[in-house]
Structure formats: C-alpha cells, structure tokens
Design a protein around this motif. Structure first.
Motif, PDB file in Angstrom:
ATOM      1  N   LEU B 244      37.054  53.442  40.863  1.00  0.00           N
ATOM      2  CA  LEU B 244      38.443  53.293  41.545  1.00  0.00           C
ATOM      3  C   LEU B 244      38.194  51.723  42.379  1.00  0.00           C
ATOM      4  O   LEU B 244      39.268  51.110  42.001  1.00  0.00           O
ATOM      5  N   PRO B 245      37.363  51.546  42.991  1.00  0.00           N
ATOM      6  CA  PRO B 245      37.296  50.292  43.698  1.00  0.00           C
ATOM      7  C   PRO B 245      37.181  49.135  42.961  1.00  0.00           C
ATOM      8  O   PRO B 245      37.298  47.929  43.235  1.00  0.00           O
ATOM      9  N   LEU B 246      37.003  49.332  41.663  1.00  0.00           N
ATOM     10  CA  LEU B 246      36.714  48.187  40.608  1.00  0.00           C
ATOM     11  C   LEU B 246      38.195  47.451  40.421  1.00  0.00           C
ATOM     12  O   LEU B 246      38.178  46.556  40.140  1.00  0.00           O
ATOM     13  N   ILE B 247      39.100  48.288  40.605  1.00  0.00           N
ATOM     14  CA  ILE B 247      40.461  47.372  40.492  1.00  0.00           C
ATOM     15  C   ILE B 247      40.499  46.466  41.658  1.00  0.00           C
ATOM     16  O   ILE B 247      41.153  45.253  41.144  1.00  0.00           O
ATOM     17  N   THR B 248      39.973  46.656  42.843  1.00  0.00           N
ATOM     18  CA  THR B 248      40.114  45.540  43.706  1.00  0.00           C
ATOM     19  C   THR B 248      38.933  44.470  43.361  1.00  0.00           C
ATOM     20  O   THR B 248      39.314  43.165  43.383  1.00  0.00           O
ATOM     21  N   LEU B 249      37.969  44.952  42.684  1.00  0.00           N
ATOM     22  CA  LEU B 249      36.778  43.889  42.671  1.00  0.00           C
ATOM     23  C   LEU B 249      37.533  42.858  41.333  1.00  0.00           C
ATOM     24  O   LEU B 249      36.959  41.991  41.193  1.00  0.00           O
ATOM     25  N   ALA B 250      38.025  43.317  40.482  1.00  0.00           N
ATOM     26  CA  ALA B 250      38.525  42.659  39.433  1.00  0.00           C
ATOM     27  C   ALA B 250      39.508  41.426  39.950  1.00  0.00           C
ATOM     28  O   ALA B 250      39.425  40.329  39.370  1.00  0.00           O
ATOM     29  N   GLY B 251      40.180  41.693  40.923  1.00  0.00           N
ATOM     30  CA  GLY B 251      40.909  40.631  41.501  1.00  0.00           C
ATOM     31  C   GLY B 251      40.028  39.466  42.138  1.00  0.00           C
ATOM     32  O   GLY B 251      40.226  38.342  41.855  1.00  0.00           O
ATOM     33  N   LEU B 252      39.019  39.986  42.721  1.00  0.00           N
ATOM     34  CA  LEU B 252      37.737  39.015  43.185  1.00  0.00           C
ATOM     35  C   LEU B 252      36.984  38.344  41.988  1.00  0.00           C
ATOM     36  O   LEU B 252      36.520  37.495  42.186  1.00  0.00           O
ATOM     37  N   HIS B 253      36.888  39.099  40.750  1.00  0.00           N
ATOM     38  CA  HIS B 253      36.145  38.633  39.713  1.00  0.00           C
ATOM     39  C   HIS B 253      36.935  37.324  39.046  1.00  0.00           C
ATOM     40  O   HIS B 253      36.311  36.800  38.301  1.00  0.00           O
ATOM     41  N   VAL B 300      44.704  33.227  39.627  1.00  0.00           N
ATOM     42  CA  VAL B 300      43.865  34.061  40.541  1.00  0.00           C
ATOM     43  C   VAL B 300      44.761  34.501  41.587  1.00  0.00           C
ATOM     44  O   VAL B 300      44.697  35.701  41.713  1.00  0.00           O
ATOM     45  N   THR B 301      45.678  33.868  42.132  1.00  0.00           N
ATOM     46  CA  THR B 301      46.761  34.374  42.785  1.00  0.00           C
ATOM     47  C   THR B 301      47.518  35.710  42.645  1.00  0.00           C
ATOM     48  O   THR B 301      47.429  36.639  42.914  1.00  0.00           O
ATOM     49  N   ALA B 302      48.008  35.364  41.289  1.00  0.00           N
ATOM     50  CA  ALA B 302      48.751  36.525  40.570  1.00  0.00           C
ATOM     51  C   ALA B 302      47.910  37.638  40.244  1.00  0.00           C
ATOM     52  O   ALA B 302      47.911  38.692  40.454  1.00  0.00           O
ATOM     53  N   GLY B 303      46.450  37.321  39.929  1.00  0.00           N
ATOM     54  CA  GLY B 303      45.430  38.476  39.473  1.00  0.00           C
ATOM     55  C   GLY B 303      45.090  39.342  40.937  1.00  0.00           C
ATOM     56  O   GLY B 303      45.369  40.509  40.516  1.00  0.00           O
ATOM     57  N   SER B 304      45.138  38.730  41.805  1.00  0.00           N
ATOM     58  CA  SER B 304      44.840  39.401  43.192  1.00  0.00           C
ATOM     59  C   SER B 304      46.063  40.285  43.544  1.00  0.00           C
ATOM     60  O   SER B 304      45.729  41.443  44.108  1.00  0.00           O
ATOM     61  N   LEU B 305      47.329  39.754  43.191  1.00  0.00           N
ATOM     62  CA  LEU B 305      48.386  40.572  43.804  1.00  0.00           C
ATOM     63  C   LEU B 305      48.586  41.769  42.774  1.00  0.00           C
ATOM     64  O   LEU B 305      48.778  42.722  43.094  1.00  0.00           O
ATOM     65  N   LEU B 306      48.241  41.547  41.501  1.00  0.00           N
ATOM     66  CA  LEU B 306      48.253  42.697  40.683  1.00  0.00           C
ATOM     67  C   LEU B 306      47.254  43.659  41.122  1.00  0.00           C
ATOM     68  O   LEU B 306      47.484  44.853  40.967  1.00  0.00           O
ATOM     69  N   ALA B 307      46.338  43.233  41.483  1.00  0.00           N
ATOM     70  CA  ALA B 307      44.889  43.944  41.544  1.00  0.00           C
ATOM     71  C   ALA B 307      45.255  44.904  42.974  1.00  0.00           C
ATOM     72  O   ALA B 307      44.880  46.157  42.890  1.00  0.00           O
ATOM     73  N   ASP B 308      45.984  44.178  44.024  1.00  0.00           N
ATOM     74  CA  ASP B 308      46.165  44.919  45.312  1.00  0.00           C
ATOM     75  C   ASP B 308      47.258  45.971  44.855  1.00  0.00           C
ATOM     76  O   ASP B 308      47.162  47.190  45.335  1.00  0.00           O
ATOM     77  N   ALA B 309      48.296  45.638  44.047  1.00  0.00           N
ATOM     78  CA  ALA B 309      49.299  46.420  43.794  1.00  0.00           C
ATOM     79  C   ALA B 309      48.701  47.730  42.948  1.00  0.00           C
ATOM     80  O   ALA B 309      49.175  48.996  43.319  1.00  0.00           O
TER      81      ALA B 309
END
Lengths: 295, 326
Positions: B244-253, B300-309
């Motif tokens: 589950l936490p990988l979703i957030t990690l994806a944004g960071l990666h 990157v900004t779009a990716g982290s937005l998607l990851a958060d959502a």
C-alpha cells in the motif's frame, strides 16, 4: 534488532563475510574498500609514475590486457591501469567535496527550518519541495549548459542540487528533537534559538548527518562520472573514470576493457560508500538509539 | 474528497509557477548573458544584437519574466537556437518516448522489487536473503550509463538478441501493426531493463522492511494458527499490506526514474527528454533545456498529485484522519 540476531543464529547462517546487509560487516567492508581507494588515490604518482596522459608508442594502441599492461591500453597507446589509478583522485575528490557542499547546505536549511519560526519553516520547505520536483540531472544540465564545463563547477553544481533530501531529513529529526526535555529546558533557560540549535540540537543530529554523508558521497561520485561521461565534468588532461568510459565507448566492440574496468572501479567505490552508509545506519540509527534510551 | 482535491490542485499550480520562476531565475541570474555562453560565439556583433532583440534580452528583467511566463502558458516556448524550429515541437516529440520508457521501467522495477523483497523475507537471515540483498546493493551502486553499455555489448553486440539503440527499426513504418509493436518492445527491452535493474533495490528494501513488520502482526499470527501455509501468508496476507505505501513511494520515485532515464536515453539513443537536453547542451541551446527542465518538473508534480490522490482512494484511513495537508 536483537531478535534478528537470534533468528540468524538459529537458522543455517551463511559465512560471515556474506552477511553484508547491515551492521558491523557492512561497516568493515565499506571502510576497507574506501581505504583501499583512498590509498590508491593518495599514492597515485608513485603507483603509476609518469604522466598518465602522455601518448604511448603507436604500436601499443588498443592492446588487450596482458602482463605489461594488466588492463590493456587505449587508442592513444596509454596504459589503462595507470589512468585508472590517477582517475581515482577525481572521483574521490568530486564525491567528497560535492557531498560536503550538499551536507552543509542541507543541514543548515533543515536546522533553521526545524528550530526557527513557523513561517520560515513553511517558506524553506516549500522551496525545498520545489527544488525536489526537478529531477536533479535536468537541473544540473541546465546549470552546466549556462557556463563552461570544469571540474570545480561540476562539483559545486552537484552539491547545490543535492542538499534537499538532507534538509528534509535534518528538519524531521530536528522537529522530533525539539520536543525532548533537554531541548525544552535549554529554551526555558532563555537561550537564543541559534544557541539551542547549534549547541543542543546539532550534536544529536550527527548520526543522521554522517549516514547521509556516506550515501551522498556515493551518489555524487556517480553523478560526477555521468557528467564526465558527457564531457561536462573533468576536462583533459585530467583523468577521470567517467571520461575514460566515454573515450572507450566508440571502440566498445574491439576494446571492451577500456569501458569495463573504469566502470568496475566506480562500482567498487560506490559499493564501499553504500556499505559504509548502511553499516553506520545500523550502528547509529537515531530511532534505535532513541529506543535504547527509553529502555 | 473534492475540497481536498481542489486544495491539492491549487497547491500544484502554485508549485508550477514557482518552478517556472526558478528556471527563469537560474537562466537569467547565471553570470553573463545566455548568448555569451556559446550559441552565438561565431555570430558577429550586428547579428548578435538582432538575436538579442529577438529574444528580448535587452528589456528589464521584470518585463522579460512576465513575457516569458505568459508565453510559456500559451505554449510558446520560443525557437530552438540549434534546430530553428519551435521548442514546443522539439520537446513535445520527446515526451512520449520518455514516458513510455519510464513507465515500462517502473513496472519492471516494481516486479523486481517485489520478487526480491519476498525472496529476502522468505529466507530471512539465510543465504538467499544475503545473496539477493548483496546483488541488489551492487546493482544500486553501478553507474547507469555503464550498466547500459555493458548490456548493450553483451545482448546487442555479442548475442544480437536486441537492437543496439533507437526507438524503432528504420523500416518500422512498413511493418504490419503487430510486428511494429514487437519491434518497439525489442527496442524498449534493454533501456527499460537498465533503468529497472539499477533502481529496484531501493523499493525492494522498503517492501522487505514492511513485510517484516507485517509478518510480526497479529492478523498473521491468527492466519498462521488457522493453518495457512507460510508461502500463502507471505504472498496473500502480508504482501498487500506492505504494498500500500508503494503508491506514495511511486510519486517519490518519479524524479529518480526520469533522471535515470536521461542516462539511459543517452546510451541507447532513445529520443526522449534526456537525449534532447544533452544534445542541446552541446549547442548551448538553452531555450530547449529550459523547456525540458520545466517539463520534467511538471511530470514530477503531476505524478505526485496522482500518487497522493491514489493513496487517498486506496487507504480510507488517510481520508478519515483529518484534513490532508498538501
């Protein structure tokens, strides 16, 4: 941690030298590797006397590894081992100096954000997050593209684009330290925020900072080598491993040794840094130290 | 959800303006004039003045800034100094290949990370644990461009299994659709493998730690006491918990992967943002590098937005524990 040790002992344990994942073995192996590279770098003029960039005899071009040239020769007839030995200097220097820039900047920003007023914290962290949104290499390429390539500039730019992670780490650690009683006591005594920060919080941050430094050095060495590979780092006649790989690239098929060995040297050095970082983390992890204190 | 999303979007927008400002500031506050750095070195003084006027370099900084931001927002990124065509075209063509490479590599990265983490957790403290961990550490320490060159030497030059570089074969346009896809995949294989192999260990360590933690919890004990096999415990009970936490990690990666893609694109001649930037550097084509730098940050900004959502959708606990601060 202690229960991991018991399970390791209970099952068929691998030989000690293979248990590199964490703890003392990693620390020793990492230190050993880095010491070796450091000694080679320091003794380079004696280990490989003469100018590593001086042209060799024409007959010596692109010789495969042999007794006379253990790592072969390049297209200008130069001994690849001698160049490898001299190249270690650039990698280590660039790694440490740019890591130092990043660590000093990152620790400063993190400490100020963590101890300062709330508006300053928000401002600094917003800026940090913005910087983190750029994939580092693009920022580096942009900065390098605006000036003439040189090793000094490369080191500075790698440092200037590498502090953000450290800043966040230090800030998080500072925020948790702030709640400790001894820090509250120091503040209660009426000490200035500067004094609380430097004298009471900073010393407890060292474990975090030291681990971050070891890992940062490894990543800085890789970044420098990539920039040298692109011709944007150290310039001739300075020898660097990244530039050696670049010059071996056109003859990859005929002379694989020119590309392979500098890469292995880079990998070995970075493995050393990562092992040292992991080992130190195992030893110095603030969370584990915290747990120990609560016991 | 909606108010949160609105706030998060607003925050991203603010971030983009900040990023744009930073790119502008870096370029204009760097010592000297962008033209001094090289593109126009051979150009004589009169042409140089014309170029300065065309680029608006004689205006006051504030005016240049406003003009630049509004032009950017309209999609007008200026002309590439080297290619003499709109930067938006040059960079636009590169986004697709970069996304294709990055996303493929990320899927591979995730698969490798999960396999390695499960292997380490299953053989915890034993030979395989240390072997997988050690191999991962070495892979993590390799210079990406060197790993790429070695894979190229072995699998493209010596064995001839994969093409040596590029996005597709020269005659790809003539092939039927199925063959064209296969051709693309064959070209994609080595670059994606290079990127994934060099980075998966970071995620693997994370998943492994999460697996260890999950395996120590009571729901695992309960399942084990019901007679569930260890293998099933690990794969079906602990793993979903650890992923589950990988979703957030994806944004960071994402920044790391995009950065790694630059290295790989250069080695394999993959026509993405990284290669475009590196080629632009040789020619001091700074409008192009400004655009690629900004665009990479937008991704990157779009990716982290998607990851958060995504994380909010996947984990109701986040939604319930008060307002999410951006």
């Amino acid at each position: 941690m202690s229960d991991e040790v018991t399970t390791t002992a209970a099952t068929a344990a691998p030989p000690a030298f293979l248990r590199l994942n964490e703890g003392t073995n990693a620390l020793r192996a990492g230190l050993g590797i880095l010491l070796l590279v450091a000694v080679v770098a320091l003794l380079a003029p004696w280990l490989a006397p003469g100018d590593p960039s001086a042209l060799g005899p024409a007959a010596d071009r692109l010789l495969p590894p042999s007794a006379a040239h253990p790592l072969g020769t390049d297209m200008l007839g130069r001994d690849a081992l001698a160049r490898l030995v001299h190249g270690s200097r650039v990698s280590l220097l660039a790694g440490w100096l740019s890591a130092l820039v990043a660590i000093v900047l990152g620790t400063g920003v993190g400490l100020v954000a963590g101890t300062g007023p709330r508006w300053l914290d928000r401002l600094l962290m917003t800026f940090t997050d913005a910087c983190l949104s750029f994939p580092r290499i693009f920022l580096i390429l942009l900065l390098v593209s605006l000036t003439r390539p040189s090793l000094t500039l490369t080191m500075l730019v790698i440092g200037l684009t590498g502090w953000m992670g450290v800043a966040r780490l230090v800030r998080a650690e500072t925020l948790s330290l702030r709640e400790r009683e001894y820090v509250a006591a120091a503040r209660g005594l009426g000490l200035s925020p500067w004094r609380v920060g430097t004298r009471h919080v900073l010393p407890s941050l060292w474990p975090t900072v030291i681990v971050a430094t070891a890992l940062r050095v490894g990543s800085a060495i890789l970044t420098e080598s990539f920039l040298s590979f692109l011709g944007l780092g150290a310039q001739e006649p300075t020898v660097s491993w990244g530039a050696m790989i670049q010059s071996g690239r056109p003859v990859l098929l005929e002379a694989w040794w020119l590309t392979a060995f500098p890469g292995l040297a880079l990998a070995l050095t970075v493995v050393g840094c990562n092992l040292l970082g992991d080992g130190l983390r195992g030893r110095l992890d603030p969370r584990r130290m915290k747990a120990a204190r609560h016991e | 959800m909606i108010p949160w999303l609105a706030r998060r979007l607003l925050w991203s927008l603010l971030m983009l303006v900040l990023l744009m400002t930073m790119v502008f500031a870096i370029v204009r506050l760097a010592p000297g004039d962008p033209l001094d750095a090289g593109a126009a070195e051979s150009v004589d003084a009169r042409e140089r003045q014309l170029l300065r006027e065309r680029l608006g370099l004689d205006e006051p900084l504030a005016g240049q800034y406003v003009r630049w931001v509004s032009a950017c927002l309209r999609g007008d990124w200026g002309l590439s100094l080297r290619q003499q065509r709109p930067v938006a075209d040059v960079v636009g063509e590169a986004v697709g290949p970069t996304l294709l490479l990055t996303l493929t590599a990320y899927l591979l990265h995730l698969a490798l990370a999960v396999l390695a983490a499960v292997a380490m957790a299953a053989y915890r403290g034993r030979f395989i644990d240390h072997l997988v961990g050690g191999a991962g550490l070495v892979l993590l320490s390799l210079p990406g461009f060197w790993l790429g060159l070695m894979l190229l030497l072995l699998f493209a030059r010596q064995l001839g299994w994969f093409p040596a570089g590029g996005l597709q074969s020269v005659d790809a346009a003539l092939l039927p659709a199925g063959a064209r896809l296969l051709d693309l995949l064959r070209h994609l294989a080595l670059p994606a493998a290079t990127l994934a192999l060099g980075s998966y260990m970071g995620t693997a360590r994370y998943v492994r730690a999460a697996l260890d933690e999950a395996m120590g919890q009571e729901f695992i004990l309960a399942a084990r006491s019901r007679g569930v096999s260890e293998r099933r415990l690990l794969w079906r009970h602990a793993l979903p918990h650890a992923l589950l936490p990988l979703i957030t990690l994806a944004g960071l990666h994402l920044p790391q992967l995009l950065g790694g893609a630059v290295v790989v694109e250069v080695v394999f001649g993959w026509p993405g943002l990284g290669r475009v930037s590196v080629e632009a550097i040789g020619a001091r084509d700074y409008p192009v590098i400004m655009a690629t730098t900004f665009l990479s940050a937008v991704l990157v900004t779009a990716g982290s937005l998607l990851a958060d959502a995504g994380y909010r959708r996947a984990d109701p606990r986040v939604r319930l524990t008060g307002p999410g601060t951006p």
